[in-house]
Design an enzyme around this catalytic site. Structure first.
Site, PDB file in Angstrom:
ATOM      1  N   CYS A   2       0.647  -1.230   0.003  1.00  0.00           N
ATOM      2  CA  CYS A   2      -0.175  -0.087   0.032  1.00  0.00           C
ATOM      3  C   CYS A   2       0.845   1.337   0.056  1.00  0.00           C
ATOM      4  O   CYS A   2       1.848   0.986   0.640  1.00  0.00           O
ATOM      5  CB  CYS A   2      -0.754  -0.074   1.231  1.00  0.00           C
ATOM      6  N   ARG A  27       5.093  -0.489  -6.250  1.00  0.00           N
ATOM      7  CA  ARG A  27       5.173  -1.071  -4.882  1.00  0.00           C
ATOM      8  C   ARG A  27       4.029  -2.300  -5.048  1.00  0.00           C
ATOM      9  O   ARG A  27       4.183  -3.248  -4.380  1.00  0.00           O
ATOM     10  CB  ARG A  27       4.620  -0.130  -3.713  1.00  0.00           C
ATOM     11  N   TRP A  72      -3.062  -2.603  -1.318  1.00  0.00           N
ATOM     12  CA  TRP A  72      -2.745  -4.050  -1.580  1.00  0.00           C
ATOM     13  C   TRP A  72      -3.516  -4.639  -0.664  1.00  0.00           C
ATOM     14  O   TRP A  72      -3.167  -4.747   0.498  1.00  0.00           O
ATOM     15  CB  TRP A  72      -1.505  -4.282  -1.576  1.00  0.00           C
ATOM     16  N   ASN A  98      -1.924   2.187   6.181  1.00  0.00           N
ATOM     17  CA  ASN A  98      -1.012   0.988   5.760  1.00  0.00           C
ATOM     18  C   ASN A  98      -0.790   0.197   6.831  1.00  0.00           C
ATOM     19  O   ASN A  98      -0.555   1.026   8.107  1.00  0.00           O
ATOM     20  CB  ASN A  98       0.316   1.589   5.110  1.00  0.00           C
ATOM     21  N   GLY A  99      -0.686  -0.996   6.934  1.00  0.00           N
ATOM     22  CA  GLY A  99      -0.653  -1.679   8.015  1.00  0.00           C
ATOM     23  C   GLY A  99      -1.705  -2.497   8.268  1.00  0.00           C
ATOM     24  O   GLY A  99      -2.757  -2.836   7.652  1.00  0.00           O
ATOM     25  N   GLU A 480      17.247 -18.526  -7.498  1.00  0.00           N
ATOM     26  CA  GLU A 480      16.855 -17.282  -7.852  1.00  0.00           C
ATOM     27  C   GLU A 480      16.328 -17.083  -9.404  1.00  0.00           C
ATOM     28  O   GLU A 480      15.359 -16.661  -9.376  1.00  0.00           O
ATOM     29  CB  GLU A 480      18.237 -16.200  -7.907  1.00  0.00           C
ATOM     30  N   LYS A 484      12.181 -15.903 -10.201  1.00  0.00           N
ATOM     31  CA  LYS A 484      11.996 -14.958 -11.211  1.00  0.00           C
ATOM     32  C   LYS A 484      11.010 -15.575 -12.192  1.00  0.00           C
ATOM     33  O   LYS A 484      10.014 -15.105 -12.419  1.00  0.00           O
ATOM     34  CB  LYS A 484      13.431 -14.622 -12.104  1.00  0.00           C
ATOM     35  N   GLU A 487       7.611 -15.985 -10.438  1.00  0.00           N
ATOM     36  CA  GLU A 487       6.806 -14.699  -9.686  1.00  0.00           C
ATOM     37  C   GLU A 487       6.495 -14.007 -11.308  1.00  0.00           C
ATOM     38  O   GLU A 487       5.379 -13.179 -10.997  1.00  0.00           O
ATOM     39  CB  GLU A 487       7.549 -13.876  -8.994  1.00  0.00           C
ATOM     40  N   HIS A 503      17.486 -37.690  -5.515  1.00  0.00           N
ATOM     41  CA  HIS A 503      16.912 -37.849  -4.402  1.00  0.00           C
ATOM     42  C   HIS A 503      15.368 -37.445  -4.568  1.00  0.00           C
ATOM     43  O   HIS A 503      14.794 -37.594  -3.203  1.00  0.00           O
ATOM     44  CB  HIS A 503      17.603 -37.339  -3.193  1.00  0.00           C
ATOM     45  N   LYS A 601       5.988  -4.822  -4.416  1.00  0.00           N
ATOM     46  CA  LYS A 601       7.571  -4.726  -4.162  1.00  0.00           C
ATOM     47  C   LYS A 601       8.229  -4.564  -2.984  1.00  0.00           C
ATOM     48  O   LYS A 601       9.176  -5.075  -2.714  1.00  0.00           O
ATOM     49  CB  LYS A 601       7.907  -3.310  -4.962  1.00  0.00           C
TER      50      LYS A 601
HETATM   51  O1  M6R Z   1      13.051  -5.458  -0.416  1.00  0.00           O
HETATM   52  P1  M6R Z   1      13.585  -6.944  -0.285  1.00  0.00           P
HETATM   53  O2  M6R Z   1      14.724  -7.027  -0.888  1.00  0.00           O
HETATM   54  O3  M6R Z   1      13.643  -7.042   1.420  1.00  0.00           O
HETATM   55  O4  M6R Z   1      12.184  -7.909  -0.801  1.00  0.00           O
HETATM   56  C1  M6R Z   1      12.519  -9.105  -0.483  1.00  0.00           C
HETATM   57  C2  M6R Z   1      11.556  -9.949  -1.417  1.00  0.00           C
HETATM   58  O5  M6R Z   1      10.244  -9.478  -1.099  1.00  0.00           O
HETATM   59  C3  M6R Z   1      12.004  -9.801  -2.884  1.00  0.00           C
HETATM   60  O6  M6R Z   1      13.186 -10.035  -2.857  1.00  0.00           O
HETATM   61  C4  M6R Z   1      11.061 -10.678  -3.450  1.00  0.00           C
HETATM   62  O7  M6R Z   1      11.302 -11.797  -3.463  1.00  0.00           O
HETATM   63  C5  M6R Z   1      11.139 -10.194  -4.998  1.00  0.00           C
HETATM   64  N1  M6R Z   1       9.858 -10.125  -5.802  1.00  0.00           N
HETATM   65  C6  M6R Z   1      11.871 -11.094  -5.953  1.00  0.00           C
HETATM   66  O8  M6R Z   1      12.035 -10.496  -7.263  1.00  0.00           O
END
Ligand code: M6R
Length: 606
Positions: A2, A27, A72, A98-99, A480, A484, A487, A503, A601
């Site tokens: 948010c 965000r 959000w 927010n929160g 990683e 990617k 997501e 395994h 974000k």
């Molecule tokens: O802002 P941060 O690096 O703490 O965020 C951590 C994760 O939320 C962030 O890396 C998330 O996994 C990304 N969407 C990955 O691309």
């Protein structure tokens, strides 16, 4: 997640607030709204993009005071009613929040017993009711906010506008709030970024602070009474544009910014003459580094993957035990904390709630935490008070790319720095540092000639699942890469250290199953090669990411070569094709690459 904006000044509030919301879009959000005080309290809000809201607004909204929000969803579905701002029962106050208000259910039932009716399912609406009740008692805005928040449990960044008072009030508890003092007025935001186009004089509230902007300027107090210690800071000019420029999406722009971002990160931090790293912000003398019994790193998502690579390099170069924790799990494991140990919290946004909570757990048990953070002045940077800024510049795509590279680079420099205090030979340290210094040029060379990315996209885009394999440092690159692709393209992905494949995950393989293998020319390449054979024997098709000119290339169906580098720097090269595969797969499936569904974000809720 948010986003909050608030404004009181001489300009029309609507354009200021909507401009701010646009800068908060990255965000992640699912609805947007605006409240303007102009005779009455006028509210417009709806699900969807900020542009959708703008399209439905009257041509020119008068009024120089207002608040705005991107939501959000947490409590209550994605509906127009649940979008913020929320009004008090007689529309005399409007709030954005927010929160999470943890005791909202009980508070709401109390209010309903006294005759209140609610228009949304959100936890936030109780704040509007309590605030308006306090105003109705004759309290001034700041006092009314104090009263409204007292008795609420949970987290808030909250901002309110009042029909009968020329004032905007905000408060912070666990959810960031920043205030910019511009010539034309006072601007409130949950993120310092939207303030930068109005002023570089910014005040970041501490938890427990509240602030008011009214006829007499603005002031900050504690929720519990008395003055706050918060002081204004002058925001440094961040390198890098927050705009798209010639790129179609932020993600591809940020992928291409990696060489320059890395140069910013390593500049002044590598001493090739003595073969040492120089991370001054850590405030750790060589003697202190020799006394560290172990290192613990914490992070979520991509940050955690970067931490894993840092962990391995620290162990290898400093011969010191190091371990990485998923930050969201950490505090629930009642961890034993050694106050002499070194703890790193790794985060791009510096606002990730899970990472913040892990830091508090360590601090509560007497430990100190150093941040490895991108956003200057963020909650994690401030809570740690010491650490390393990774200087990636603004990262706006939800998928983290250039921040990953800079986290890895910063932790590599640290591994050398602590290694040198513990017997790492200068010649070896210099080789690593030289390798790191060359990486930006090598990334540029790779990005100019990316290899058959689209062939890999064809193999994965309609797959029911994709397996990513790698070994040693490349096992974290595999994780990683899987994150990617998952997501952005919503393709189910598994990532395994190559040796673990036999395994269990091997059971998934059948004729045509896509497997993406990260196999740079390093000490474990031969072992990875065995895993490739095992996959091929079951009919799997291999996308192989390997070192340019290496013989292992024969083993791939699609071969993507990256320039040769020092083996410890290989993740900075091998991660690039995985980023590009995810980006182009999402595009070819017609998906929103910068704002994938359900994601935000910065993840500011637990
Ligand atoms: O802002 P941060 O690096 O703490 O965020 C951590 C994760 O939320 C962030 O890396 C998330 O996994 C990304 N969407 C990955 O691309």
């Amino acid at each position: 997640m948010c986003g909050i904006m608030g404004y009181r000044g001489q300009r029309r509030a609507a354009p200021v607030l909507l401009g701010g919301l646009r800068r908060l879009e990255y965000r992640g959000y699912d609805s947007a709204g605006l409240a303007i005080r102009n005779g009455g309290m006028h509210v417009w809000k709806q699900i969807g993009r900020v542009q959708g809201l703008v399209d439905n607004l009257p041509a020119e909204i008068q009024g120089t005071l207002g608040i705005a929000h991107t939501r959000w969803a947490t409590h209550g579905g994605v509906t127009d009613e649940n979008a913020h701002p929320h009004l008090g029962p007689h529309q005399r106050v409007a709030i954005v929040h927010n929160g999470i208000i943890e005791n909202a259910g009980a508070v709401r039932r109390d209010l309903e017993r006294s005759g209140a009716t609610f228009t949304s399912e959100t936890d936030s609406e109780v704040i509007a009711h309590r605030l308006e009740a306090a105003i109705d008692e004759g309290l001034e805005p700041l006092e009314a906010m104090r009263k409204a928040l007292n008795g609420l449990r949970g987290t808030w960044g909250v901002c309110a506008a009042f029909l009968d008072h020329d004032a905007v009030v905000c408060a912070r508890n666990g959810s960031p709030m920043a205030i910019g003092e511009a010539e034309h007025g006072v601007i409130f935001s949950s993120d310092p970024q939207p303030l930068s186009e109005h002023t570089n004089r910014v005040l970041i509230l501490e938890d427990g602070d509240m602030a008011i902007a009214d006829e007499s300027g603005f002031r900050v107090e504690r929720l519990t009474g008395g003055a706050s210690n918060t002081t204004a800071i002058v925001m440094e000019e961040a390198w890098g544009e927050a705009e798209l420029g010639d790129f179609p999406h932020f993600m591809i722009k940020e992928i291409h910014e990696q060489p320059e971002a890395l140069r910013h990160c390593i500049s002044g931090r590598i001493d090739l003459r003595s073969g040492n790293g120089r991370l001054g912000g850590l405030h750790l003398s060589p003697k202190a580094l020799t006394e560290v019994p172990h290192v613990r790193l914490l992070g979520c998502g991509t940050a955690m993957h970067a931490a894993l690579i840092g962990q391995q390099l620290i162990e290898r170069l400093a011969r010191l035990p190091a371990v990485t924790h998923v930050a969201s799990e950490f505090r629930y494991q009642d961890p034993v904390v050694n106050p002499r140990a070194l703890h790193f919290a790794v985060s791009q946004s510096g606002e990730t709630m899970d990472t913040l909570a892990a830091i508090k757990e360590i601090q509560l048990k007497g430990g100190e935490v150093h941040g490895v953070v991108n956003v200057v002045g963020s909650s994690i940077a401030r809570l740690c008070g010491q650490g390393v800024y990774i200087h990636s510049g603004p990262e706006q795509a939800v998928a983290s790319t250039k921040a990953f590279s800079n986290m890895v680079a910063a932790l590599t420099i640290f591994a050398v720095q602590i290694g040198r205090t513990r017997g790492l030979p200068p010649a070896e340290a210099k080789q690593v540092l030289r390798g790191l210094r060359e990486v930006p040029d090598l990334i540029e060379a790779y990005l100019a000639d990316q290899g058959p990315i689209m062939d890999a996209v064809e193999m994965v885009k309609d797959a029911s699942s994709v397996l990513f394999l790698g070994r040693d440092l490349s096992a974290s690159v595999a994780r990683e890469g899987a994150l990617k692709l998952m997501e952005l393209a919503y393709v189910p992905c598994l990532a395994y250290p190559a040796g673990e494949m036999k395994h269990g995950p091997i059971a998934l393989l059948e004729e045509g199953s896509p497997v993406i293998v990260i196999a740079p020319d390093d000490e474990v390449k031969e072992k990875v090669s065995s895993a490739i054979h095992e996959c091929r024997a079951r009919g799997a098709r291999i996308v192989l990411i390997c070192t340019k000119g290496d013989d292992i290339a024969e083993q791939g169906d699609v071969v993507i070569e990256v320039p040769r580098t020092h083996p410890y720097c290989s993740p900075l090269l091998t991660v690039l094709p995985t980023q590009l595969i995810a980006y182009h797969t999402a595009l070819s499936l017609g998906l929103d690459v910068d704002r994938p569904r359900n994601l935000a974000k910065s993840v500011t809720v637990e």
